[in-house]
Motif scaffolding. Structure first.
Motif: not given
Length: 507
Positions: A43-65
């Motif tokens: 569970a902890v490892l899955t959460f840590l892997i999910s964090l780059p989805l936020y840190s690497g998210f491009d907020t300027t586009t509506y396209q799927m990432q």
């Protein structure tokens, strides 16, 4: 944005395979201890892997990432297609974070089949993440139906005295609603030759067909929210489910229904959505007002919080559909983004608050084995730290400014006011009714003199419980004081959704 590392597949399949590994560990010597340690690590490892989805998210586009796409069933043009936008990404983070809390909450409470219990939650985590990631409707449907199985087992095996009744009722309601979802998806495939969700968004569909598709989607997603009048399975499921099951139901599974509104109904059948928006708005307002009144008369803490969840989720569906009234009034969607973003913030906030409320009830139940409000009183005298957390979450549940519960509801009410004064007035009654049933609960359980010898013997939070409730308290206050990090990721996706909503899909 795309990543060389398959982040989305990882947050889906790591917990699923981790759950299977947990089942194997449970069969070894000292297996239960190994199983829960392994479950927490996954569970902890899955959460840590999910964090780059936020840190690497491009907020300027509506396209799927973070997209992934591989042919799956070529004969029917079905793909293993994943991707996220500003609507789905926060829900994945909510899922991965909440799963850690659920594993910790059951650490010593679950006495039997602990490995299977932990495995069920891990497998369900992967399937729920799959729902939020899937961009192929067949893949979406597989994940959507698959998650019913572990939740059915969680309620049916580890639930209360009427667990079998509650589990079967939960399964039948949600499964029968999903049958109509499948019919609608097959029809859309017949019109587009594709099962891709984004292809459905571009499909030109006649008004009659749109109406039928809308109704099919509405039943499937309204049951999951749940909306009035298809809400009756939820209080039974909450009351009979173990604490972890109630947390996942309230924090994550209810959000899948409202996610379906944003991903399927609004962009695929906008003309029918506009035509029938009055229906959803009416159902939402009834949920906010009537279900709040029902919550006022409850004697079981879990049932009261369950009805509270239904009322608060009414804000989400209201925020999605007042856009049509705003457009009808002004000819533009200016101000509608406030309602949609408020609905999305409410989804995340409700995940924190309702999960925390059910965890608080679980803390009391673990000590006294009762959920009846009448069995408590004066808990603050023996559990002051717990009482402080309980009061904080109760205040957030009433929409107190400075907590996350205020942000989403206030945004939806402001947007509803632009649509119709009476929409806003009825929605705002939750500020009174919500305070009434929540503060009444706090008064009877927390404050006053010590009610009986059982309350006098209560012990305050241990370190594990403090960590669980403390982390949720931090997030409730953080979003309440500084919502920008959450709202910023939504802007581009919400603007694109509104563009789709006002674009006719009639051929």
């Amino acid at each position: 944005m795309s990543s060389g590392f398959p982040l989305l597949s990882s947050v889906i399949w790591l917990p699923i395979f981790g759950g299977l590994l947990t089942l194997l560990l449970a069969r070894l010597g000292n297996g239960e201890n190994l199983a829960r340690q392994g479950a927490l690590a996954v569970a902890v490892l899955t959460f840590l892997i999910s964090l780059p989805l936020y840190s690497g998210f491009d907020t300027t586009t509506y396209q799927m990432q973070f997209g992934e796409r591989v042919s799956w069933i070529a004969a029917f043009n079905v793909f293993y297609h994943l991707g996220i936008d500003g609507i789905s990404m926060p829900l994945i983070l909510l899922t991965t974070f909440t799963t850690i809390l659920v594993v910790l909450a059951g650490w010593v409470v679950i006495k039997e089949r602990q490995g299977q219990y932990m495995a069920a939650f891990l497998i369900m985590e992967g399937l729920m993440n799959g729902v939020f990631c899937a961009l192929d409707s067949v893949l979406f449907y597989v994940f959507w139906e698959g998650m019913l199985i572990p939740m059915f087992l969680i309620i049916g095996i580890w639930g209360g005295p009427r667990r079998i009744y509650a589990a079967i009722k939960f399964f039948l309601y949600t499964f029968l609603g999903s049958v109509l979802l499948l019919v609608a998806l097959i029809y859309l495939y017949s019109q587009t030759g594709s099962f891709a969700v984004l292809d459905f968004h571009d499909a030109k569909i006649g008004m009659t067909a749109q109406i039928f598709i809308f109704l099919a989607f509405l039943v499937a997603f309204a049951v999951k929210v749940p909306m009035w009048p298809v809400h009756t399975w939820l209080p039974d499921a909450h009351v009979e489910a173990p604490t972890g099951g109630s947390v996942i139901l309230a924090a994550i599974m209810l959000k899948m229904g409202t996610y379906g509104f944003a991903r399927f109904i609004l962009p695929i059948v906008p003309d029918a959505s506009a035509e029938l928006s009055w229906l959803v708005i009416t159902m939402s307002l009834i949920a906010i007002v009537y279900i709040s009144l029902v919550a006022l008369v409850q004697t079981d803490m879990k049932k009261l919080i369950a009805y509270s969840s239904i009322a608060h989720m009414g804000f989400v569906t209201l925020g999605f559909f007042v856009v049509f009234a705003i457009y009808a009034n002004s000819g533009s969607v200016n101000g509608a983004a406030l309602g949609v973003e408020g609905a999305l913030v409410q989804m995340i906030s409700h995940g924190f608050i309702s999960g925390a409320m059910f965890l608080c009830v679980g803390v009391l139940y673990d000590r006294m084995h009762s959920r009846n409000i009448a069995d408590y009183g004066g808990v603050v005298n023996t559990m002051p730290i717990f009482a402080a957390f309980f009061v904080l979450f109760a205040m957030a549940n009433t929409g107190l400014p400075g907590t996350s519960g205020f942000v989403g509801e206030f945004m939806v009410i402001l947007s509803a006011f632009q649509a119709n004064f009476w929409y806003a007035f009825l929605a705002a009654t939750t500020l009174i009714l919500g305070a009434a049933y929540t503060l009444w609960l706090v008064k009877r359980v927390i404050f006053g003199d010590i009610a009986n010898d059982n309350v006098a013997k209560l012990e305050d939070l241990n370190c594990r419980e403090f960590a669980i409730l403390g982390s949720l308290a931090f997030l409730v206050l953080l979003v309440g004081i500084w919502p920008d990090p959450l709202v910023d990721v939504m802007h581009a996706s919400v603007d694109h959704l509104l563009d789709q909503v006002v674009t006719t899909k009639l051929p």
